[in-house]
Design an enzyme around this catalytic site. Structure first.
Site, PDB file in Angstrom:
ATOM      1  N   HIS A 144       0.833  -1.204   0.000  1.00  0.00           N
ATOM      2  CA  HIS A 144       0.000   0.000   0.000  1.00  0.00           C
ATOM      3  C   HIS A 144       0.874   1.264   0.000  1.00  0.00           C
ATOM      4  O   HIS A 144       1.498   1.603   1.009  1.00  0.00           O
ATOM      5  CB  HIS A 144      -0.919  -0.036   1.232  1.00  0.00           C
ATOM      6  N   GLU A 156       2.978   0.589   3.231  1.00  0.00           N
ATOM      7  CA  GLU A 156       2.400  -0.270   4.260  1.00  0.00           C
ATOM      8  C   GLU A 156       2.332  -1.689   3.686  1.00  0.00           C
ATOM      9  O   GLU A 156       1.766  -1.890   2.612  1.00  0.00           O
ATOM     10  CB  GLU A 156       0.998   0.271   4.551  1.00  0.00           C
TER      11      GLU A 156
HETATM   12  N1  3HC Z   1       5.891  14.415  -8.092  1.00  0.00           N
HETATM   13  C1  3HC Z   1       7.050  15.006  -7.789  1.00  0.00           C
HETATM   14  N2  3HC Z   1       7.190  15.938  -6.811  1.00  0.00           N
HETATM   15  C2  3HC Z   1       6.082  16.284  -6.152  1.00  0.00           C
HETATM   16  C3  3HC Z   1       4.821  15.723  -6.439  1.00  0.00           C
HETATM   17  C4  3HC Z   1       4.759  14.739  -7.450  1.00  0.00           C
HETATM   18  N3  3HC Z   1       3.615  14.109  -7.765  1.00  0.00           N
HETATM   19  N4  3HC Z   1       3.910  16.267  -5.597  1.00  0.00           N
HETATM   20  C5  3HC Z   1       4.579  17.152  -4.818  1.00  0.00           C
HETATM   21  N5  3HC Z   1       5.886  17.153  -5.156  1.00  0.00           N
HETATM   22  C6  3HC Z   1       6.960  17.880  -4.515  1.00  0.00           C
HETATM   23  C7  3HC Z   1       7.033  19.319  -4.903  1.00  0.00           C
HETATM   24  O1  3HC Z   1       7.811  19.520  -6.043  1.00  0.00           O
HETATM   25  C8  3HC Z   1       7.669  19.953  -3.680  1.00  0.00           C
HETATM   26  O2  3HC Z   1       9.059  19.792  -3.629  1.00  0.00           O
HETATM   27  P1  3HC Z   1       9.953  20.830  -2.727  1.00  0.00           P
HETATM   28  O3  3HC Z   1       9.585  20.608  -1.295  1.00  0.00           O
HETATM   29  O4  3HC Z   1      11.343  20.407  -3.045  1.00  0.00           O
HETATM   30  O5  3HC Z   1       9.578  22.185  -3.232  1.00  0.00           O
HETATM   31  C9  3HC Z   1       7.131  19.136  -2.564  1.00  0.00           C
HETATM   32  O6  3HC Z   1       6.710  17.882  -3.119  1.00  0.00           O
HETATM   33  C10 3HC Z   1       6.026  19.876  -1.947  1.00  0.00           C
HETATM   34  O7  3HC Z   1       5.070  20.205  -2.947  1.00  0.00           O
HETATM   35  P2  3HC Z   1       4.327  21.597  -3.070  1.00  0.00           P
HETATM   36  O8  3HC Z   1       5.230  22.718  -2.636  1.00  0.00           O
HETATM   37  O9  3HC Z   1       3.707  21.669  -4.418  1.00  0.00           O
HETATM   38  O10 3HC Z   1       3.118  21.480  -2.121  1.00  0.00           O
HETATM   39  P3  3HC Z   1       3.097  21.106  -0.630  1.00  0.00           P
HETATM   40  O11 3HC Z   1       4.213  21.717   0.114  1.00  0.00           O
HETATM   41  O12 3HC Z   1       1.704  21.329  -0.215  1.00  0.00           O
HETATM   42  O13 3HC Z   1       3.379  19.526  -0.625  1.00  0.00           O
HETATM   43  C11 3HC Z   1       2.491  17.391  -0.506  1.00  0.00           C
HETATM   44  C12 3HC Z   1       2.579  18.656  -1.307  1.00  0.00           C
HETATM   45  C13 3HC Z   1       3.806  16.606  -0.579  1.00  0.00           C
HETATM   46  C14 3HC Z   1       1.398  16.564  -1.173  1.00  0.00           C
HETATM   47  C15 3HC Z   1       2.196  17.735   0.990  1.00  0.00           C
HETATM   48  O14 3HC Z   1       1.145  18.658   1.072  1.00  0.00           O
HETATM   49  C16 3HC Z   1       1.820  16.533   1.802  1.00  0.00           C
HETATM   50  O15 3HC Z   1       2.664  15.776   2.257  1.00  0.00           O
HETATM   51  N6  3HC Z   1       0.499  16.361   2.023  1.00  0.00           N
HETATM   52  C17 3HC Z   1      -0.019  15.207   2.760  1.00  0.00           C
HETATM   53  C18 3HC Z   1      -0.028  14.029   1.865  1.00  0.00           C
HETATM   54  C19 3HC Z   1      -0.545  12.806   2.557  1.00  0.00           C
HETATM   55  O16 3HC Z   1      -0.905  12.783   3.709  1.00  0.00           O
HETATM   56  N7  3HC Z   1      -0.592  11.715   1.780  1.00  0.00           N
HETATM   57  C20 3HC Z   1      -1.096  10.449   2.271  1.00  0.00           C
HETATM   58  C21 3HC Z   1      -2.529  10.373   1.961  1.00  0.00           C
HETATM   59  S1  3HC Z   1      -3.205   8.856   2.541  1.00  0.00           S
HETATM   60  C22 3HC Z   1      -2.875   7.805   1.323  1.00  0.00           C
HETATM   61  O17 3HC Z   1      -2.271   8.084   0.323  1.00  0.00           O
HETATM   62  C23 3HC Z   1      -3.436   6.430   1.518  1.00  0.00           C
HETATM   63  C24 3HC Z   1      -4.491   6.119   0.510  1.00  0.00           C
HETATM   64  O18 3HC Z   1      -4.850   4.786   0.693  1.00  0.00           O
HETATM   65  C25 3HC Z   1      -5.737   6.961   0.634  1.00  0.00           C
END
Ligand code: 3HC
Length: 288
Positions: A144, A156
């Site tokens: 996961h 996971e």
């Molecule tokens: N590919 C490459 N790089 C990416 C990316 C992608 N798809 N998405 C984000 N990034 C990078 C950005 O380039 C940026 O890099 P930097 O720190 O070097 O500038 C960094 O990640 C942060 O991106 P942003 O500045 O655009 O935006 P944020 O600071 O808001 O970060 C995020 C985005 C990483 C998504 C952050 O908001 C985060 O960690 N959010 C929580 C995500 C989370 O909890 N995910 C788990 C969800 S539960 C799950 O997935 C389980 C499922 O079963 C439901």
């Protein structure tokens, strides 16, 4: 499998999770076949992967300084599952509906080589039940990933009732090779991450429905008050409200307790087709 790693990795489903998994595997040097029935979805996935690789490359964050073009060259798109006839390890990442996943597992079982491991990226569905749809339940396992797959550090791992030690060890090796840290969960509804995360998101919808705060206040409160990268409503839009609702339903149906009851407002958003970022409208609007 070379050095205990798959020579050919299959990924089924080119949505945001499947595309992310394929991208990370190809970045780490594996040959990957990405299968989706819809050619248009494969094209969207290719566009997303190109953008993501460019973003990571610009920051020097591709492992071993991988070249995005070389990564993309290791990725072969396909619209038929038959393209997985030589795969040693297949990760299923189709939408979170048990009947659909079980159909994919049945088809993979008849197509993939007998030694191949069949893994599911399910967020909450029983690995033991998916394994029972195959004649190789010992080679079925939960793998996961978290969204966005290229950025998040966790996988996971879920052992079904019949998962063999060999399958589990091959899966742990693959996860490590992909540069991820693992946590291991029993095969219980929602496993560890979604068992804890989704009730929080669901509670945020109850708070919104009851007018405890505006969406902005709820998100600001949780983001800054508990040091999370996103507030729970923003995160729900990011994950997809339909996915959140499916997971809540699995928790409620299998664990029974009222604390897992999906919030009526979450159900209504999904009924309206407000699925979050991917549909342009969820709790927030993304049209601009
Ligand atoms: N590919 C490459 N790089 C990416 C990316 C992608 N798809 N998405 C984000 N990034 C990078 C950005 O380039 C940026 O890099 P930097 O720190 O070097 O500038 C960094 O990640 C942060 O991106 P942003 O500045 O655009 O935006 P944020 O600071 O808001 O970060 C995020 C985005 C990483 C998504 C952050 O908001 C985060 O960690 N959010 C929580 C995500 C989370 O909890 N995910 C788990 C969800 S539960 C799950 O997935 C389980 C499922 O079963 C439901």
């Amino acid at each position: 499998m070379a050095r205990g790693l798959p020579k050919l990795l299959g990924v089924v489903g080119a949505g945001q999770m499947g595309a992310g998994i394929a991208q990370v595997a190809a970045t780490c040097g594996l040959q990957v076949v990405l299968v989706d029935r819809a050619a248009s979805q494969l094209e969207r996935a290719a566009e997303g992967m190109r953008a993501s690789l460019a973003r990571l490359a610009a920051k020097g964050r591709l492992p071993g300084g991988a070249d995005p073009d070389a990564v993309l060259a290791r990725l072969q798109p396909a619209t038929e599952l038959e393209a997985l006839a030589a795969a040693d390890y297949v990760v299923e990442a189709v939408p979170e509906r048990e009947a659909l996943k079980a159909d994919v597992f049945r088809a993979l079982d008849s197509l993939a080589p007998p030694h191949a491991v069949l893994a599911s990226n399910t967020s909450s569905i029983s690995i033991t039940r998916l394994a029972a749809a195959t004649a190789r339940p010992d080679r079925v396992v939960g793998l996961h990933f978290m969204n966005p797959v290229p950025v998040m550090g966790l996988i996971e791992l879920v052992r079904g009732m019949q998962t063999s030690d060999e399958t589990f060890e091959a899966t742990q090796r693959l996860a490590t090779h992909l540069g991820k840290t693992t946590c291991v969960s029993l095969d219980r509804p929602g496993f560890i991450v979604n068992r804890i995360l989704m009730p929080m998101i669901n509670e945020a919808f109850f708070a919104l429905m009851e007018g405890v705060g505006t969406a902005h206040d709820i998100d600001t409160g949780m983001k800054l008050g508990t040091n999370q990268p996103m507030g729970p409503l923003t995160l729900a839009d990011f994950i997809g409200l339909d996915t959140c609702l499916s997971i809540m339903r699995v928790l409620h149906d299998n664990l029974g307790d009222d604390k897992y009851r999906p919030c009526p407002l979450l159900i209504q958003y999904v009924d309206a087709g407000w699925l979050g970022k991917k549909s342009g409208r969820g709790v927030y609007s993304y049209s601009s």
